[in-house]
Structures are given as structure tokens and as C-alpha cells.
Write an enzyme that holds these catalytic residues in place. Structure first.
Site, mmCIF file in Angstrom:
data_model
loop_
_atom_site.group_PDB
_atom_site.id
_atom_site.type_symbol
_atom_site.label_atom_id
_atom_site.label_comp_id
_atom_site.label_asym_id
_atom_site.label_seq_id
_atom_site.Cartn_x
_atom_site.Cartn_y
_atom_site.Cartn_z
ATOM 1 N N GLU A 162 -20.882 60.779 -45.651
ATOM 2 C CA GLU A 162 -20.767 60.430 -44.232
ATOM 3 C C GLU A 162 -21.009 61.650 -43.344
ATOM 4 O O GLU A 162 -21.551 61.537 -42.242
ATOM 5 C CB GLU A 162 -19.393 59.824 -43.916
ATOM 6 C CG GLU A 162 -19.071 58.518 -44.644
ATOM 7 C CD GLU A 162 -19.841 57.289 -44.138
ATOM 8 O OE1 GLU A 162 -20.600 57.400 -43.144
ATOM 9 O OE2 GLU A 162 -19.689 56.213 -44.750
ATOM 10 N N ASN A 196 -24.548 53.257 -38.545
ATOM 11 C CA ASN A 196 -24.771 52.433 -39.728
ATOM 12 C C ASN A 196 -25.935 52.917 -40.583
ATOM 13 O O ASN A 196 -26.328 52.224 -41.520
ATOM 14 C CB ASN A 196 -25.007 50.975 -39.322
ATOM 15 C CG ASN A 196 -23.728 50.341 -38.808
ATOM 16 O OD1 ASN A 196 -22.654 50.581 -39.345
ATOM 17 N ND2 ASN A 196 -23.851 49.547 -37.758
ATOM 18 N N HIS A 214 -24.247 48.554 -48.025
ATOM 19 C CA HIS A 214 -23.368 47.389 -48.178
ATOM 20 C C HIS A 214 -23.962 46.386 -49.154
ATOM 21 O O HIS A 214 -23.239 45.740 -49.907
ATOM 22 C CB HIS A 214 -23.129 46.712 -46.830
ATOM 23 C CG HIS A 214 -22.091 47.398 -45.998
ATOM 24 N ND1 HIS A 214 -21.751 46.983 -44.722
ATOM 25 C CD2 HIS A 214 -21.301 48.468 -46.264
ATOM 26 C CE1 HIS A 214 -20.811 47.775 -44.241
ATOM 27 N NE2 HIS A 214 -20.528 48.689 -45.146
ATOM 28 N N HIS A 266 -17.853 54.024 -51.750
ATOM 29 C CA HIS A 266 -18.560 53.718 -50.505
ATOM 30 C C HIS A 266 -19.616 54.777 -50.175
ATOM 31 O O HIS A 266 -20.763 54.470 -49.872
ATOM 32 C CB HIS A 266 -17.551 53.590 -49.370
ATOM 33 C CG HIS A 266 -18.177 53.363 -48.032
ATOM 34 N ND1 HIS A 266 -18.921 52.238 -47.751
ATOM 35 C CD2 HIS A 266 -18.199 54.120 -46.902
ATOM 36 C CE1 HIS A 266 -19.369 52.306 -46.498
ATOM 37 N NE2 HIS A 266 -18.945 53.439 -45.970
ATOM 38 N N ARG A 309 0.117 40.378 -32.222
ATOM 39 C CA ARG A 309 -1.092 40.575 -31.404
ATOM 40 C C ARG A 309 -1.350 42.043 -31.065
ATOM 41 O O ARG A 309 -1.966 42.347 -30.038
ATOM 42 C CB ARG A 309 -1.039 39.753 -30.111
ATOM 43 C CG ARG A 309 -1.049 38.249 -30.340
ATOM 44 C CD ARG A 309 -1.428 37.475 -29.093
ATOM 45 N NE ARG A 309 -1.379 36.053 -29.375
ATOM 46 C CZ ARG A 309 -0.296 35.298 -29.244
ATOM 47 N NH1 ARG A 309 0.833 35.840 -28.830
ATOM 48 N NH2 ARG A 309 -0.342 34.020 -29.521
ATOM 49 N N ARG A 361 -23.891 52.587 -30.988
ATOM 50 C CA ARG A 361 -23.015 52.791 -32.143
ATOM 51 C C ARG A 361 -23.680 52.392 -33.458
ATOM 52 O O ARG A 361 -23.317 52.878 -34.526
ATOM 53 C CB ARG A 361 -21.719 51.984 -31.942
ATOM 54 C CG ARG A 361 -20.678 52.240 -33.007
ATOM 55 C CD ARG A 361 -19.301 51.764 -32.576
ATOM 56 N NE ARG A 361 -18.328 51.985 -33.637
ATOM 57 C CZ ARG A 361 -17.012 51.959 -33.460
ATOM 58 N NH1 ARG A 361 -16.528 51.701 -32.265
ATOM 59 N NH2 ARG A 361 -16.199 52.172 -34.442
ATOM 60 N N GLU A 377 -19.792 48.380 -30.301
ATOM 61 C CA GLU A 377 -21.013 48.262 -31.086
ATOM 62 C C GLU A 377 -22.019 47.303 -30.451
ATOM 63 O O GLU A 377 -22.516 46.386 -31.097
ATOM 64 C CB GLU A 377 -20.679 47.820 -32.526
ATOM 65 C CG GLU A 377 -21.793 48.154 -33.497
ATOM 66 C CD GLU A 377 -21.346 48.039 -34.962
ATOM 67 O OE1 GLU A 377 -20.310 47.450 -35.239
ATOM 68 O OE2 GLU A 377 -22.073 48.571 -35.803
ATOM 69 N N LYS A 419 -19.064 61.575 -34.440
ATOM 70 C CA LYS A 419 -18.594 60.180 -34.431
ATOM 71 C C LYS A 419 -17.960 59.842 -33.078
ATOM 72 O O LYS A 419 -18.232 58.788 -32.505
ATOM 73 C CB LYS A 419 -17.592 59.972 -35.575
ATOM 74 C CG LYS A 419 -16.909 58.612 -35.534
ATOM 75 C CD LYS A 419 -17.272 57.711 -36.668
ATOM 76 C CE LYS A 419 -16.733 56.304 -36.451
ATOM 77 N NZ LYS A 419 -16.449 55.577 -37.672
ATOM 78 N N HIS A 476 -25.939 52.160 -44.184
ATOM 79 C CA HIS A 476 -24.874 51.197 -44.454
ATOM 80 C C HIS A 476 -25.379 49.780 -44.693
ATOM 81 O O HIS A 476 -24.739 49.009 -45.395
ATOM 82 C CB HIS A 476 -23.846 51.204 -43.322
ATOM 83 C CG HIS A 476 -22.903 52.372 -43.408
ATOM 84 N ND1 HIS A 476 -23.333 53.679 -43.253
ATOM 85 C CD2 HIS A 476 -21.575 52.456 -43.682
ATOM 86 C CE1 HIS A 476 -22.293 54.496 -43.395
ATOM 87 N NE2 HIS A 476 -21.218 53.776 -43.660
ATOM 88 N N LYS A 499 -12.462 50.714 -35.681
ATOM 89 C CA LYS A 499 -12.856 49.587 -36.524
ATOM 90 C C LYS A 499 -11.844 49.416 -37.640
ATOM 91 O O LYS A 499 -11.573 50.352 -38.387
ATOM 92 C CB LYS A 499 -14.229 49.838 -37.147
ATOM 93 C CG LYS A 499 -15.392 49.551 -36.227
ATOM 94 C CD LYS A 499 -16.659 49.531 -37.065
ATOM 95 C CE LYS A 499 -17.893 49.267 -36.261
ATOM 96 N NZ LYS A 499 -19.087 49.215 -37.145
#
Lengths: 359, 359
Positions: free
Chosen positions: A184, A244, A251, A264, A120, A240, A236, A226, A247, A142
Site C-alpha cells: 500500500e 483503488n 479483489h 491483501h 446508529r 478517491r 468516493e 491518503k 484493488h 471506510k
């Protein structure tokens, strides 16, 4: 060595420096960790830096279980994570054992997901060795693995204990990997830092030659963008989302092409191009800024069109995007160079039109 | 219907009532969820209550993807979780989609793990149908799957949106399952509520007959013990460890017997017996209290000895326990009926001696 403080959770430092990898062991002695650690990297990074980091940890008193995962986004899945869970169990990690992620975004995301969920939650140390990981994926907590139906569908928010960025590793980075990170950095300029964008434009030749001073300057500024955004919105919920930019479209491109054809950052470049053109056609982004954005991406050697895909298949792939809520897709569009916003309620025809510009 | 408020995260309610399952759909309408939901249960529970819950959700406007997982602790692993991730992706869940866990501890833990990690976290609704899940596993946000090397090694803390406990489901609960839940209720009495312990002792016949009034009284008190402890220590930094009374020994028993031979509560009963005898032999737990504890477990039909295992193999299994930190095992021992504490630095011989009493 430069330190950028991140005020999330108990807070942590991003340390950026030249040739600092061999100092990681002593640095970790400050954190009250258990001796057992798991060092995760991929085959190419392990060959280059595995011994150096392992020795540094061992000299500082840590026992190092070393796990090498296959290279490439296509291995960032539950099966590879399962191997890392096995390694963690075999090494008998305990709750104060650190997982050290040495490598690029894939390694950081996978090792991070395992650190987030094994027992955990274990302390995570990010030692990013790519520009992409140093300015983006290692920051903000993330972590995730891909699912066959979409990227990063399985994951968590898990802030690292420490980010340890050695810029010297960029000297061994393949050119295409430097480029993917550059996308980025350009994105960070577009969404929040006009002067960063123009710094990249004006120093592009030096950056592409991996000149230390220029890359260091860009990386440190980019980190701050960032950090500034994620500090205001860890989970998010709102702001935030501007990270993206490029993205959602990107994606879709990665998903349709099976995460193999484009790096990417290349997919993100295509996404930034599509989002910028859509923004301009909606009367939001000024023509001058659109031209600057497309021109910088092109000069950097990043793709801005010509994927050979169809708008329809890209649109279909959007349905699996995490950013879809109650059937509605939120898009980040640049408003000007230095500012982006989230837009809702865009028409299907607008989105198809944006996709058409990269097909 | 009784409500117990849990002040963790944004806070949530545990609703306990008789015949409330068909009211779940309308109750969920209060939470601003997306229409798409994933309903997870196991084959036996799905047969009994799947249609009722599904209809209730659909009548309230939800679209229900129904996924039935195999019954039993041995299926609580990454492979089954992977099937649930597939179902979540196929159902195109979004970030406001609820995962509804209808069933016992295994279902709640697995569906909870998927809810914790799919899209980095979805709202989780626990609809526990066993006594164990109603008074223990559905409360407090621990979700996990097992690893071959140990129980719950892969997991997260993920607080539910709502816990919806229908006591009527206990009428269809196999007797052995009622018993396994009873062990956790007795544990709650021992660690924090003297009067709960003696209430169970004095009402044992009625409880074992699943008499509504007695079970309801016990379950509500028992919930409050658990809520009180986890509210003070959500992430198990300290106090929460007392909930592990009987679990360190018990997990070792489950691990050595492959999670098949003993129900969780039976293993916990063996663990409570071992911990109580150890505590008494160390001069901590008074003889009167030891006798009361062993006697209540025995009268309930729970095992307190005679596993046929060896102390050595049980000791070896401890090394994989999550509660081991830097090589040291922390044990929870009862101090008296109504109070337990964490002890460190116990000698190997003491632990072996405790294991011997259940071998």
C-alpha cells in the site's frame, strides 16, 4: 509524536509515535466520552497488547469490555459482527461510548462497522498495529465486512474520533504482514508521490528490517498521501478512486482464491503489476516507469505473476466489484510514477490480457 | 398528488396521492439510476401490490429482483437483513441501483438498513403502505434492525431518494394497523401541532373508517410535523428527541413483551399515557390537556393501561434504550397539547410511578 490532521467531518488527528499505546487512555479523556468502552482485538494482538491498552484505559477511568475476534480475513463477516453487537449490548454501551479497534485492517474494519451501526453510530478509536492499517485502512472512514460474493460489500463511511498509531507494534509484526503493508505504501507513491516511491526503493533494505527511522518516515509520508486524497473526496465520488490502484484486479484475485491464499497487500501487488502492464500496453505508462514498479515489487518480495488462476474466472469475479456502475468497470491505471487516473470504457480483451499477465 | 419537500442531504420529496403506485416506475426515471433494482416487501404486501409495482418498474426499463421477507417485527433482525444482502449480491446491484421498500415500518427499516450499508450506501425509495410508515418511519432517514437486547439497536441514518405514499393502500390496511399509525399522528399533534390534535379528535369517526379525505388531511399535516422536526435536527442531537414522546416507555413495553403482544403504535399509546400522567403529576402538563390526551387515545381504541407487567421489569428494560447517555435517561414529556420537551435527571421513583399507571 507526530500528528497528521484530517479535515473530514468534525476533523480528527492521526497520532504516530513510538511506544504510545500506554498513553491512549489519558488521550481519550479529552473527548467527553462515556466511561463504558468496547475494546476489540484479535487473538494474537490481544495477547501482545490487550493488557497494556486495557490498563491504560482503566487507569484513565474507563470501564473496558474486551472482545477478542478470530484472526483472519475469512472471519470478517456479518456473523463475527453479530458477536460484536452482542458484546456491545451486553456492555450496555451508550451513544458516547467509544469502540476501540486494536489490531490490523480486519479488526479496524469490523469494529468500525459495528461502531458505525450500533445505536446508529458510536465514536470509533483506531489503534492500528499493522503497517497496512497504519498507513491505509485506519484512515478515511471506510469500514466494512465481507459478503460471500465479494469483499467489503457491506459497510459504511464512518470517520474515527482518533487514530493512534504506535510504530513499536511493527516490531512484533510478522514479516509477511509488513510486506502486505508495504504494497500500500508503494501504491501511495505510484498514485501521488514520486519521491515517496523512490524513497522506498532506496531504503528498501532498512524498511524490510523494520528499521524504525525508515518505516516512520515512509508511514508518515504515506499517511499524508491518503489523507490528501480522502479529504478531497470523502465519499468516493471521484478522485478517491485512485486509491483503488491495484484493488480492482486485486479483489478479483482475493475473491477467486477465497481470501485465504494471498494477503491483501499481495493481491494488491498483483493488481498493481497487472494495471501497470495494461497501462503500458495501452501506451500510457512509460516503459521505464513500468520496469521500476515491477522491479520494486519483486525486490520487496511481493508477487507480480504466477497465480495459476485463469483470466476468465478473474474477469467473472469483477462483476461483484463495488466499483462497477451500470455494468461498466472503472479501472485505475498509473500514468507515471506519482500519478494515476481513472479510465472507463476499457475493452474486455484488454482486461483479460491484463489478467493473463498474472495468471 | 401533494409534495412535501424535505431539506436533508441533497433534499428529497414526499409524494402523497391516491392510486399513485403504478406511477412509481416513470417517477424513478428522473433520477439517473442503474437499471437493476431490488424490490423488498413482506408476504401480505407483496400479494396485494407486488405485481403492480414490479410492472410499473419494468415498464419504465428497470430489471426487478423481488425479495419477500416474513411479516412481523420479530423478523426485523440481522438474519433477515443477511437474506437481503444475499439478494442484493445475487442481483448484482451497483452503486446507482435503487432499493425499493414496499410495505410498512418493518420493511422500510430493514430494506433501508440494507440500502444504507450494501456497497456503503445505495439509493433508497420508500413506498410506504401503512399509515405508520407514511407519516413516520419512512421520513427522516432512520433505518435499523432489532437486536435481542433492544429495538433498533443496529442501524444508520440514510435519507431516501424519494418517498412515494399511496393513500389507496390504506384501504387494505388491517384496522389494528390503522390504529397503530393513528398513535403516531396523535403524538405529532401533542408534540408540535395543537390544531392537528384537535383535528384528529373532531374527525375521529371518519379517520377510523379510513375516509380518504380525513386520513389524507391528517397524514399530510402529520408528515409536515415530522419533516419540520427532522430538518432541524437530522442526527438526533437535540430537538429530534421530542419525536420520542411515548417511545422510551413504549420501547420498554415492547422489549418486555418480546415485540409480539403490542403493535408499535399501541406500545407508543401506552407510553404517551405514562409520560402524560408523569408530566401532570410533576406539575407540568395541565389537567385539561391530560384528560384530552387520555380520552382521545381511549376513544381511538388504543391502550392506556392494564398491561399486567411490573414497573420493575419495565424499568430494567430502559437500560438498553438508545436514548440513555452516560447512565442517564432522558424523557420526553408533554408540556401542553402542541408542545413537548426533553427532561433529564428524573428520579427513579417518578419513572416507576409512571410505569405503575400502565401496569
Amino acid at each position: 509524536m507526530e500528528k497528521v490532521r484530517v479535515n473530514l467531518g468534525p476533523g480528527y488527528d492521526i497520532c504516530i509515535g513510538e511506544g504510545i499505546l500506554s498513553g491512549l487512555g489519558p488521550a481519550l479523556n479529552e473527548y467527553g466520552l462515556s466511561p463504558k468502552t468496547l475494546l476489540v482485538s484479535n487473538s494474537s494482538v490481544d495477547k501482545l497488547y490487550g493488557d497494556k491498552v486495557s490498563r491504560s484505559l482503566e487507569k484513565a477511568g474507563f470501564t473496558v469490555a474486551r472482545e477478542v475476534i478470530p484472526d483472519g480475513e475469512e472471519h470478517k463477516n456479518l456473523q463475527t459482527a453479530s458477536r460484536l453487537f452482542d458484546a456491545a449490548a451486553a456492555a450496555r454501551l451508550d451513544r458516547r461510548s467509544a469502540v476501540v479497534a486494536l489490531g490490523g485492517g480486519v479488526t479496524g474494519d469490523m469494529a468500525g462497522f459495528v461502531a458505525a451501526t450500533y445505536l446508529r453510530g458510536l465514536p470509533l478509536v483506531q489503534a492500528p498495529t499493522t503497517l497496512l492499517a497504519q498507513v491505509d485502512s485506519s484512515i478515511g472512514g471506510k469500514v466494512a465486512v465481507n459478503h460471500a460474493r465479494g469483499k467489503n460489500l457491506i459497510g459504511a463511511f464512518h470517520q474515527p474520533l482518533l487514530v493512534w498509531s504506535d510504530l513499536e507494534t511493527l516490531q512484533t509484526l510478522p514479516y509477511r504482514e509488513l510486506l502486505t503493508g508495504l504494497a500500500e505504501n508503494i501504491k501511495h507513491g505510484i498514485i501521488a508521490d514520486t519521491s515517496l516511491f523512490y524513497y522506498i526503493r532506496d531504503s528498501l533494505a532498512a524498511i524490510l528490517a523494520a528499521s524504525h527511522a525508515s518505516v516512520a518516515e515512509m508511514a508518515a509520508r504515506s499517511c499524508r498521501v491518503k489523507v490528501g486524497v480522502v479529504e478531497q473526496d470523502e465519499l468516493e465520488q471521484g478522485l478517491r478512486a485512485v486509491l483503488n490502484l491495484g484493488h480492482t484486479f486485486g479483489h478479483a484475485v482475493e475473491s477467486v482464491t477465497g481470501y485465504c491464499r494471498y494477503r491483501h497487500g499481495e493481491a494488491v501487488a498483483l493488481g498493481i503489476a497487472a494495471a501497470s502492464r495494461l497501462s503500458h500496453s495501452l501506451g500510457i505508462l512509460p516503459e521505464h516507469d513500468l520496469k521500476e514498479i515491477i522491479s520494486l515489487l519483486e525486490r520487496a518480495g511481493l508477487p507480480v505473476s504466477g497465480t495459476g488462476l485463469t483470466p476468465g474466472e478473474l474477469y467473472e469475479a469483477l462483476a461483484y466489484d463495488k466499483k462497477v456502475v451500470a455494468g461498466e468497470i472503472r479501472f485505475v491505471l498509473p500514468v507515471k510514477i506519482g500519478k494515476a487516473e481513472v479510465f472507463q470504457g476499457l475493452q474486455q480483451e484488454d482486461i483479460l490480457q491484463a489478467f493473463r499477465t498474472v495468471c
